[in-house]
Enzyme design. Structure first.
Site, PDB file in Angstrom:
ATOM      1  N   ASP A  13      60.902  69.166  22.873  1.00  0.00           N
ATOM      2  CA  ASP A  13      60.315  68.483  21.715  1.00  0.00           C
ATOM      3  C   ASP A  13      59.142  67.596  22.095  1.00  0.00           C
ATOM      4  O   ASP A  13      58.911  66.557  21.487  1.00  0.00           O
ATOM      5  CB  ASP A  13      61.384  67.659  20.971  1.00  0.00           C
ATOM      6  N   LYS A  16      55.024  71.089  22.291  1.00  0.00           N
ATOM      7  CA  LYS A  16      54.455  72.296  22.906  1.00  0.00           C
ATOM      8  C   LYS A  16      53.887  73.244  21.855  1.00  0.00           C
ATOM      9  O   LYS A  16      52.836  73.828  22.059  1.00  0.00           O
ATOM     10  CB  LYS A  16      55.534  73.043  23.708  1.00  0.00           C
ATOM     11  N   HIS A  41      59.754  74.884  17.333  1.00  0.00           N
ATOM     12  CA  HIS A  41      58.357  74.520  17.533  1.00  0.00           C
ATOM     13  C   HIS A  41      57.686  74.321  16.180  1.00  0.00           C
ATOM     14  O   HIS A  41      57.676  75.219  15.349  1.00  0.00           O
ATOM     15  CB  HIS A  41      57.637  75.605  18.352  1.00  0.00           C
TER      16      HIS A  41
HETATM   17  P1  IMP Z   1      71.744  74.971  23.857  1.00  0.00           P
HETATM   18  O1  IMP Z   1      70.427  75.316  24.442  1.00  0.00           O
HETATM   19  O2  IMP Z   1      71.838  75.272  22.383  1.00  0.00           O
HETATM   20  O3  IMP Z   1      72.886  75.537  24.639  1.00  0.00           O
HETATM   21  O4  IMP Z   1      71.913  73.379  23.970  1.00  0.00           O
HETATM   22  C1  IMP Z   1      72.030  72.710  25.211  1.00  0.00           C
HETATM   23  C2  IMP Z   1      71.291  71.387  25.194  1.00  0.00           C
HETATM   24  O5  IMP Z   1      69.886  71.627  25.124  1.00  0.00           O
HETATM   25  C3  IMP Z   1      71.617  70.490  24.002  1.00  0.00           C
HETATM   26  O6  IMP Z   1      71.545  69.143  24.424  1.00  0.00           O
HETATM   27  C4  IMP Z   1      70.491  70.782  23.033  1.00  0.00           C
HETATM   28  O7  IMP Z   1      70.272  69.721  22.133  1.00  0.00           O
HETATM   29  C5  IMP Z   1      69.336  70.968  23.980  1.00  0.00           C
HETATM   30  N1  IMP Z   1      68.265  71.829  23.462  1.00  0.00           N
HETATM   31  C6  IMP Z   1      68.273  73.170  23.337  1.00  0.00           C
HETATM   32  N2  IMP Z   1      67.111  73.618  22.848  1.00  0.00           N
HETATM   33  C7  IMP Z   1      66.334  72.532  22.665  1.00  0.00           C
HETATM   34  C8  IMP Z   1      64.991  72.349  22.204  1.00  0.00           C
HETATM   35  O8  IMP Z   1      64.261  73.292  21.879  1.00  0.00           O
HETATM   36  N3  IMP Z   1      64.547  71.065  22.160  1.00  0.00           N
HETATM   37  C9  IMP Z   1      65.297  70.026  22.549  1.00  0.00           C
HETATM   38  N4  IMP Z   1      66.550  70.143  22.986  1.00  0.00           N
HETATM   39  C10 IMP Z   1      67.069  71.389  23.054  1.00  0.00           C
HETATM   40 MG    MG Z   2      61.586  71.374  19.505  1.00  0.00          MG
END
Ligand code: IMP
Ligand code: MG
Length: 427
Positions: A13, A16, A41
């Protein structure tokens, strides 16, 4: 420009999507190489907001958009995104690598079931099934895009996975499937027919583009501190958001990537659980959160917020090899009287410059802060920036930026001070 990679330097976040959209203007193609629709995004064009999860942000510029083998692809989410763009008048020019792993309905059930089983130790995943999908790749029972478009193979693979995971979900996680094997097959084979036209060997296409010195943009998702190995494990994502992942996630030799742009938010945010040394307490956090609209694009969750963290960025630089920095959301700091940057930590009475390797050490690390005078970057100042360029930057903002540049020894070449394409400064 040639081959340029955009990487998230913090917890994701960082903005990008906006940067990719800006650079996409001069690109021939934009490639995603890891993560899935856990990403979010946001791109704002002339007041219209586009929220993308899976498609490379270059689609908005109608650029050739590629999904590499390292992505975990939910075809249901892909359909939604493509249809949503169509409604806004955008036809995608998309290519998907046949080796790309698919997110299946049981992956969502497992993602949710595991999180519930972890109770208060849960990771706070986006529940999109991304982790369980990558787990299947590693255990070699995954279903790939190549299988999606062949009914016979798809049926066979679904048969095995469906009964295997029905057992696991019911007997171990206590979760019933609310879909039958036949329903999954019907839904996915229809998606396969629809998406067959996108199949292309992305590795070949990208290598060919690089060879011909076309402008290729590699779009990272999430942030380096969520790296499966080097992030704050286990509070991380299941892929490698760092720059090296592009080589294996596309099928491209490392030396083919020339420029690595680190997207650094002017402060830090995190969504989900896990350590966060410079995190602000509630009342202070509210100011930044509201000013920066720090609510998740994918899940709508309020993001945790804190000051900029240099030990974290040093680790990020070590892993990614930044060649330049893009500072985003500088305007969010406007009006805050005193700003802080952690330049080091104190761990067990010793000053350390580098981010510790494990959570038990990170939790004991106390940030040491450098104080900066605040600045105003409101509408009037932003207009001046647009007209006069970097020289119009308020002096205190210049000092804040110069400190980051000096500490990391990487030049800042882009500063973003608003959500719109126009609110971007190039040096
Ligand atoms: P997952 O990728 O859904 O397995 O989540 C694992 C961790 O990564 C969690 O803390 C999510 O909040 C974080 N996370 C996954 N994708 C993003 C993203 O695009 N931006 C910010 N945090 C993310
Ligand atoms: Mg994001």
């Amino acid at each position: 420009m040639n081959s340029t990679l955009i990487v998230g330097s913090q917890f994701g976040d960082e903005g990008k999507g906006k940067l990719v959209d800006c650079l996409a203007e001069k690109s021939d193609c934009v490639v995603r190489y890891q993560g899935g629709n856990n990403a979010g995004h946001t791109v704002v064009v002339n007041g219209t907001t586009f929220k993308l999860h899976l498609l490379p942000s270059g689609v908005i510029r109608k650029k050739r958009s590629l999904i590499g083998a390292g992505v975990s692809l939910d075809p249901r989410a892909l359909k939604k995104e493509i249809d949503g763009l169509k409604e806004k008048g955008i036809e995608v020019n998309l290519g998907i690598d046949p080796r790309t792993q698919l997110i299946m309905p049981w992956h969502n059930v497992i993602d949710i079931g595991k999180e519930e089983a972890l109770k208060e130790k849960n990771i706070g995943t986006t529940r999109r099934g991304v982790g369980p999908c990558y787990a299947d790749r590693a255990s070699r029972i995954g279903i790939r895009f190549d299988d999606l478009i062949d009914e016979k193979r798809l049926k066979e693979k679904i048969a095995f996975n469906y009964s295997y995971y029905k057992n696991v979900c019911e007997k171990i996680l206590g979760k019933e499937f609310d879909f039958t094997e036949e329903e999954v097959f019907k839904q996915y084979s229809a998606l396969g027919k629809e998406f067959e036209k996108f199949l292309v060997d992305v590795s070949l296409e990208v290598n060919d583009c690089v060879e011909k010195e076309k402008n290729v943009l590699f779009e990272g998702a999430q942030g380096t501190m969520l790296d499966n190995d080097f992030g704050t494990y286990p509070f991380v994502t299941s892929s490698h958001p760092s720059s090296g992942a592009a080589t294996i996630g596309i099928g491209l030799a490392p030396h083919k990537i020339k420029t690595v742009i680190a997207v650094v938010k002017a402060y830090t945010t995190r969504v989900g659980s896990g350590p966060f040394p410079t995190e602000l307490a509630e009342e202070e956090a509210d100011v930044l959160r509201n000013a920066g609209n720090e609510f998740g694009t994918t899940t709508g969750r309020a993001r945790r917020v804190g000051w900029l963290d240099l030990p974290m960025l040093r680790l990020s630089h070590r892993l990614n090899g930044f060649t330049e920095l893009a500072i985003t959301k500088l305007d969010v700091l406007s009006g805050i009287k005193k700003l802080f940057i952690a330049d080091s930590y104190t761990l067990n009475g010793k000053k350390i410059l580098d981010f510790p390797y494990s959570n038990h050490l990170i939790e004991k690390s106390i940030p040491n802060y450098i104080e900066f005078e605040g600045f105003i970057l409101a509408e009037k100042e932003q207009q001046e920036l647009k007209e006069k360029g970097f020289n119009a930057m308020p002096e205190n903002a210049k000092k804040y930026l110069a400190f980051i540049e000096k500490q990391l020894n990487v030049p800042i070449k882009t500063v973003s001070f608003g959500a719109d394409r126009e609110d971007t400064l190039k040096k």
